[in-house]
Design a protein around this motif. Sequence first.
Motif, PDB file in Angstrom:
ATOM      1  N   UNK A 195      65.881  47.006  36.116  1.00 53.07           N
ATOM      2  CA  UNK A 195      64.668  47.390  35.400  1.00 53.07           C
ATOM      3  C   UNK A 195      63.774  46.172  35.186  1.00 53.07           C
ATOM      4  N   UNK A 196      64.364  45.067  34.740  1.00 54.88           N
ATOM      5  CA  UNK A 196      63.559  43.869  34.481  1.00 54.88           C
ATOM      6  C   UNK A 196      63.052  43.243  35.775  1.00 54.88           C
ATOM      7  N   UNK A 197      63.819  43.338  36.840  1.00 51.55           N
ATOM      8  CA  UNK A 197      63.361  42.815  38.125  1.00 51.55           C
ATOM      9  C   UNK A 197      62.300  43.730  38.745  1.00 51.55           C
ATOM     10  N   UNK A 198      62.306  44.993  38.353  1.00 50.80           N
ATOM     11  CA  UNK A 198      61.319  45.940  38.870  1.00 50.80           C
ATOM     12  C   UNK A 198      59.972  45.803  38.162  1.00 50.80           C
ATOM     13  N   UNK A 199      59.974  45.218  36.979  1.00 52.32           N
ATOM     14  CA  UNK A 199      58.721  44.978  36.256  1.00 52.32           C
ATOM     15  C   UNK A 199      58.086  43.728  36.842  1.00 52.32           C
ATOM     16  N   UNK A 200      56.982  43.913  37.540  1.00 50.97           N
ATOM     17  CA  UNK A 200      56.398  42.812  38.285  1.00 50.97           C
ATOM     18  C   UNK A 200      55.181  42.201  37.604  1.00 50.97           C
ATOM     19  N   UNK A 201      54.584  42.892  36.636  1.00 52.49           N
ATOM     20  CA  UNK A 201      53.390  42.366  35.998  1.00 52.49           C
ATOM     21  C   UNK A 201      52.130  42.711  36.774  1.00 52.49           C
ATOM     22  N   UNK A 202      52.281  43.485  37.810  1.00 50.12           N
ATOM     23  CA  UNK A 202      51.140  43.966  38.589  1.00 50.12           C
ATOM     24  C   UNK A 202      51.196  45.492  38.480  1.00 50.12           C
ATOM     25  N   UNK A 203      50.197  46.085  37.843  1.00 50.93           N
ATOM     26  CA  UNK A 203      50.220  47.508  37.536  1.00 50.93           C
ATOM     27  C   UNK A 203      50.541  48.365  38.753  1.00 50.93           C
ATOM     28  N   UNK A 204      49.949  48.051  39.889  1.00 50.15           N
ATOM     29  CA  UNK A 204      50.156  48.856  41.095  1.00 50.15           C
ATOM     30  C   UNK A 204      51.624  48.888  41.505  1.00 50.15           C
ATOM     31  N   UNK A 205      52.325  47.799  41.298  1.00 54.01           N
ATOM     32  CA  UNK A 205      53.752  47.753  41.618  1.00 54.01           C
ATOM     33  C   UNK A 205      54.589  48.392  40.515  1.00 54.01           C
ATOM     34  N   UNK A 206      54.222  48.134  39.271  1.00 56.33           N
ATOM     35  CA  UNK A 206      54.987  48.670  38.152  1.00 56.33           C
ATOM     36  C   UNK A 206      55.001  50.191  38.144  1.00 56.33           C
ATOM     37  N   UNK A 207      53.875  50.829  38.506  1.00 55.63           N
ATOM     38  CA  UNK A 207      53.825  52.298  38.465  1.00 55.63           C
ATOM     39  C   UNK A 207      54.602  52.927  39.619  1.00 55.63           C
ATOM     40  N   UNK A 208      54.951  52.145  40.623  1.00 54.70           N
ATOM     41  CA  UNK A 208      55.783  52.641  41.718  1.00 54.70           C
ATOM     42  C   UNK A 208      57.257  52.321  41.495  1.00 54.70           C
ATOM     43  N   UNK A 209      57.540  51.085  41.162  1.00 51.90           N
ATOM     44  CA  UNK A 209      58.929  50.643  41.081  1.00 51.90           C
ATOM     45  C   UNK A 209      59.661  51.176  39.854  1.00 51.90           C
ATOM     46  N   UNK A 210      59.008  51.160  38.695  1.00 54.62           N
ATOM     47  CA  UNK A 210      59.664  51.633  37.475  1.00 54.62           C
ATOM     48  C   UNK A 210      60.114  53.086  37.566  1.00 54.62           C
ATOM     49  N   UNK A 211      59.206  53.998  37.886  1.00 56.09           N
ATOM     50  CA  UNK A 211      59.625  55.396  38.010  1.00 56.09           C
ATOM     51  C   UNK A 211      60.655  55.622  39.118  1.00 56.09           C
ATOM     52  N   UNK A 212      60.530  54.894  40.228  1.00 57.62           N
ATOM     53  CA  UNK A 212      61.521  55.039  41.296  1.00 57.62           C
ATOM     54  C   UNK A 212      62.898  54.660  40.777  1.00 57.62           C
ATOM     55  N   UNK A 213      62.979  53.549  40.064  1.00 55.07           N
ATOM     56  CA  UNK A 213      64.260  53.120  39.513  1.00 55.07           C
ATOM     57  C   UNK A 213      64.810  54.162  38.540  1.00 55.07           C
ATOM     58  N   UNK A 214      63.971  54.646  37.659  1.00 60.60           N
ATOM     59  CA  UNK A 214      64.416  55.612  36.649  1.00 60.60           C
ATOM     60  C   UNK A 214      64.798  56.961  37.243  1.00 60.60           C
ATOM     61  N   UNK A 215      64.039  57.424  38.224  1.00 59.22           N
ATOM     62  CA  UNK A 215      64.192  58.803  38.695  1.00 59.22           C
ATOM     63  C   UNK A 215      64.994  58.954  39.988  1.00 59.22           C
ATOM     64  N   UNK A 216      65.052  57.929  40.821  1.00 55.75           N
ATOM     65  CA  UNK A 216      65.657  58.101  42.140  1.00 55.75           C
ATOM     66  C   UNK A 216      66.793  57.137  42.452  1.00 55.75           C
ATOM     67  N   UNK A 217      66.799  55.979  41.833  1.00 51.09           N
ATOM     68  CA  UNK A 217      67.763  54.945  42.211  1.00 51.09           C
ATOM     69  C   UNK A 217      69.211  55.420  42.111  1.00 51.09           C
ATOM     70  N   UNK A 218      69.561  56.102  41.045  1.00 51.69           N
ATOM     71  CA  UNK A 218      70.961  56.503  40.855  1.00 51.69           C
ATOM     72  C   UNK A 218      71.436  57.480  41.925  1.00 51.69           C
ATOM     73  N   UNK A 219      70.514  58.179  42.589  1.00 54.01           N
ATOM     74  CA  UNK A 219      70.882  59.124  43.647  1.00 54.01           C
ATOM     75  C   UNK A 219      70.975  58.477  45.030  1.00 54.01           C
ATOM     76  N   UNK A 220      70.616  57.206  45.131  1.00 50.37           N
ATOM     77  CA  UNK A 220      70.659  56.521  46.427  1.00 50.37           C
ATOM     78  C   UNK A 220      72.103  56.232  46.827  1.00 50.37           C
TER      79      UNK A 220
END
Length: 84
Positions: free
Chosen positions: A11-36
Motif C-alpha cells: 500500500x505504501x509503495x503504491x502511493x506515489x504522490x502523483x494523483x494519476x498513479x495513485x488513482x490507478x494503483x491504490x484501487x488495484x491493490x485494494x480490489x484486485x491484488x489478492x485475487x492475482x
Amino acid sequence: MSAEIEKKRLYWHSRRGMLELDVLLGPFLEEAYSDLDAEDKLRYRKLLESEDQDMFGWFMQRSEPDDPDLKRMVRMILDRVQPA
C-alpha cells in the motif's frame, strides 16, 4: 512475512504522490491484488520498482514498457478502468 504486513507494505509503495498513479494503483491493490496468482503478484511488485515518470507514460498510453512482465501488469491495471 504475513499477508497483512505485505499488503500494508505494498500500500505504501503504491502511493506515489502523483494523483494519476495513485488513482490507478491504490484501487488495484485494494480490489484486485489478492485475487492475482503468485506470478502476477511478483509482476505488481516489480512494477512498483519502476520510476514514476515511466509509469505515468505507460498508464497514459504514451509509451509501453519493454519488459513483457511490466507490459502485462500495466495492461491488467488499465483494463480494470477502461470501458470494454
